[in-house]
Design a protein around this motif. Sequence first.
Motif, PDB file in Angstrom:
ATOM      1  N   ASN A 182      -1.235 -11.862   6.745  1.00 51.18           N
ATOM      2  CA  ASN A 182      -1.943 -11.534   5.501  1.00 51.18           C
ATOM      3  C   ASN A 182      -3.426 -11.895   5.611  1.00 51.18           C
ATOM      4  O   ASN A 182      -4.294 -11.125   5.167  1.00 51.18           O
ATOM      5  CB  ASN A 182      -1.300 -12.286   4.334  1.00 51.18           C
ATOM      6  CG  ASN A 182      -1.773 -11.785   2.983  1.00 51.18           C
ATOM      7  OD1 ASN A 182      -1.307 -10.770   2.479  1.00 51.18           O
ATOM      8  ND2 ASN A 182      -2.712 -12.498   2.378  1.00 51.18           N
ATOM      9  N   PHE A 229      -7.025  -2.726  -1.333  1.00 52.66           N
ATOM     10  CA  PHE A 229      -6.412  -3.580  -0.321  1.00 52.66           C
ATOM     11  C   PHE A 229      -6.877  -5.027  -0.456  1.00 52.66           C
ATOM     12  O   PHE A 229      -6.062  -5.960  -0.430  1.00 52.66           O
ATOM     13  CB  PHE A 229      -6.745  -3.058   1.076  1.00 52.66           C
ATOM     14  CG  PHE A 229      -5.915  -1.883   1.510  1.00 52.66           C
ATOM     15  CD1 PHE A 229      -5.160  -1.172   0.595  1.00 52.66           C
ATOM     16  CD2 PHE A 229      -5.882  -1.475   2.830  1.00 52.66           C
ATOM     17  CE1 PHE A 229      -4.396  -0.079   0.987  1.00 52.66           C
ATOM     18  CE2 PHE A 229      -5.120  -0.395   3.235  1.00 52.66           C
ATOM     19  CZ  PHE A 229      -4.371   0.301   2.316  1.00 52.66           C
ATOM     20  N   THR A 258      -2.487   0.406  -4.259  1.00 54.34           N
ATOM     21  CA  THR A 258      -1.446  -0.615  -4.091  1.00 54.34           C
ATOM     22  C   THR A 258      -0.641  -0.715  -5.375  1.00 54.34           C
ATOM     23  O   THR A 258      -1.198  -0.652  -6.476  1.00 54.34           O
ATOM     24  CB  THR A 258      -2.053  -1.985  -3.759  1.00 54.34           C
ATOM     25  OG1 THR A 258      -2.996  -2.343  -4.781  1.00 54.34           O
ATOM     26  CG2 THR A 258      -2.766  -1.943  -2.412  1.00 54.34           C
ATOM     27  N   SER A 286       2.845  -7.135   4.727  1.00 55.43           N
ATOM     28  CA  SER A 286       1.582  -7.507   5.375  1.00 55.43           C
ATOM     29  C   SER A 286       1.308  -6.620   6.578  1.00 55.43           C
ATOM     30  O   SER A 286       0.159  -6.229   6.832  1.00 55.43           O
ATOM     31  CB  SER A 286       1.633  -8.972   5.803  1.00 55.43           C
ATOM     32  OG  SER A 286       1.825  -9.832   4.687  1.00 55.43           O
ATOM     33  N   PRO A 336       0.825  -1.220   0.000  1.00 52.86           N
ATOM     34  CA  PRO A 336       0.000   0.000   0.000  1.00 52.86           C
ATOM     35  C   PRO A 336       0.851   1.257   0.000  1.00 52.86           C
ATOM     36  O   PRO A 336       1.922   1.309   0.618  1.00 52.86           O
ATOM     37  CB  PRO A 336      -0.805  -0.120   1.298  1.00 52.86           C
ATOM     38  CG  PRO A 336       0.081  -0.909   2.210  1.00 52.86           C
ATOM     39  CD  PRO A 336       0.853  -1.859   1.329  1.00 52.86           C
ATOM     40  N   LEU A 341      -4.382  -8.025  -1.262  1.00 56.97           N
ATOM     41  CA  LEU A 341      -4.150  -8.992  -0.189  1.00 56.97           C
ATOM     42  C   LEU A 341      -4.480 -10.414  -0.643  1.00 56.97           C
ATOM     43  O   LEU A 341      -3.769 -11.368  -0.301  1.00 56.97           O
ATOM     44  CB  LEU A 341      -4.979  -8.618   1.037  1.00 56.97           C
ATOM     45  CG  LEU A 341      -4.431  -7.474   1.896  1.00 56.97           C
ATOM     46  CD1 LEU A 341      -5.489  -6.989   2.885  1.00 56.97           C
ATOM     47  CD2 LEU A 341      -3.171  -7.897   2.635  1.00 56.97           C
ATOM     48  N   THR A 396     -10.043  -6.152   6.258  1.00 60.58           N
ATOM     49  CA  THR A 396     -10.519  -5.377   5.114  1.00 60.58           C
ATOM     50  C   THR A 396     -11.969  -5.721   4.785  1.00 60.58           C
ATOM     51  O   THR A 396     -12.783  -4.827   4.511  1.00 60.58           O
ATOM     52  CB  THR A 396      -9.632  -5.643   3.882  1.00 60.58           C
ATOM     53  OG1 THR A 396      -8.261  -5.364   4.210  1.00 60.58           O
ATOM     54  CG2 THR A 396     -10.050  -4.775   2.713  1.00 60.58           C
ATOM     55  N   TYR A 423      -0.221  -3.264   5.605  1.00 58.65           N
ATOM     56  CA  TYR A 423      -1.664  -3.285   5.361  1.00 58.65           C
ATOM     57  C   TYR A 423      -2.440  -3.105   6.668  1.00 58.65           C
ATOM     58  O   TYR A 423      -3.424  -2.353   6.720  1.00 58.65           O
ATOM     59  CB  TYR A 423      -2.075  -4.599   4.696  1.00 58.65           C
ATOM     60  CG  TYR A 423      -1.816  -4.646   3.214  1.00 58.65           C
ATOM     61  CD1 TYR A 423      -2.653  -3.986   2.318  1.00 58.65           C
ATOM     62  CD2 TYR A 423      -0.735  -5.351   2.695  1.00 58.65           C
ATOM     63  CE1 TYR A 423      -2.424  -4.030   0.954  1.00 58.65           C
ATOM     64  CE2 TYR A 423      -0.499  -5.408   1.327  1.00 58.65           C
ATOM     65  CZ  TYR A 423      -1.345  -4.745   0.461  1.00 58.65           C
ATOM     66  OH  TYR A 423      -1.109  -4.783  -0.890  1.00 58.65           O
ATOM     67  N   GLY A 431      -5.175  -9.338   7.540  1.00 56.40           N
ATOM     68  CA  GLY A 431      -5.440  -8.167   6.714  1.00 56.40           C
ATOM     69  C   GLY A 431      -6.668  -8.357   5.830  1.00 56.40           C
ATOM     70  O   GLY A 431      -7.478  -7.439   5.673  1.00 56.40           O
TER      71      GLY A 431
END
Length: 312
Positions: free
Chosen positions: A219, A182, A91, A139, A77, A186, A226, A142, A222
């Motif tokens: 990850n 994102f 990103t 990671s 990001p 991801l 999100t 994020y 994340g």
Amino acid sequence: MFVTYKSSHDGILEMIEKFEKNSWINITAPSKEELKEVSQLCNIPIEFLEDPLDLEESARIQYDEETNCTLIINDFPTIDVNGHQLDSYITIPIGIILGKDYIVTVSNQTTNFLEGLIKRNINTSMKNRFALEIILSISTQYIEKLKQLNKQRVKIESNLRNSLTNKQLYDLMEIEKSLVYFLTSLKANSVVITKLFRTNSVKLYEDDKELLEDVRIENNQGIETTELYTRILNSITGSYSSLISNELNNTMKTLTLFTVFLTLPTLVFSFFGMNVILPIADKDPFSWIIILIIAFIFVNLIGLALWRRRIF
């Protein structure tokens, strides 16, 4: 431009002036000449250096048997420079190239999150582990950016309760756009992380596998965060859309009621204003009072009918 680092005997990452074995070359927005120089000196395919510079490049792993190099592309990001006053994000890809004697990172924009790795004791001779540290740092970025976006969302939501403006709606749109970037990146990074467990081109020891598992957990966190923030934002925008529609309906209903109540007296006055014989003498001094009473009766009858229908 590119900068070269290498771990000292004390485990400290130091900047060096020329390429050495087991060093890390960090390339940022390079020229074609710089890419050719790195490609020739480090024996790395030129396309491995060029592909991560494409902002639309997707996350993946690629291996070149001739040079024994592995390319890992992840998305990280960064601030959207075309955004408004709100801090929104996009990103972009970063390439991590594992060569025989070098590890190379290449990106089209400055990678500020790598500064945290520079301050840590990183062994550049352990290239595979270093690559995992970079992916873990991505990671973590994020998670940090998601926290910032959520803080901005909470602030906008508190302001929405007091007044609703176009700017606040535009800010929510910017946050929603960032969350879309994102989530897409991801999930693409998740595929790359999963492939790292199975690929033979990146040899992993037990400690490396544990680190890679941490990367996967971070990850996945994340992705879940999100998705949660996206659902919350969709719920907020849906609720405020309903509120806006409800307020518009109330406004239209109020205007309609005013129109109805103002139209009825006008009809009565227009009837008695015609140049024909009327049931009330035109010379009667109380005729205007009678007309007002008739208009008042009509207004009350219509008002009673609307009240019984719960229109107001």
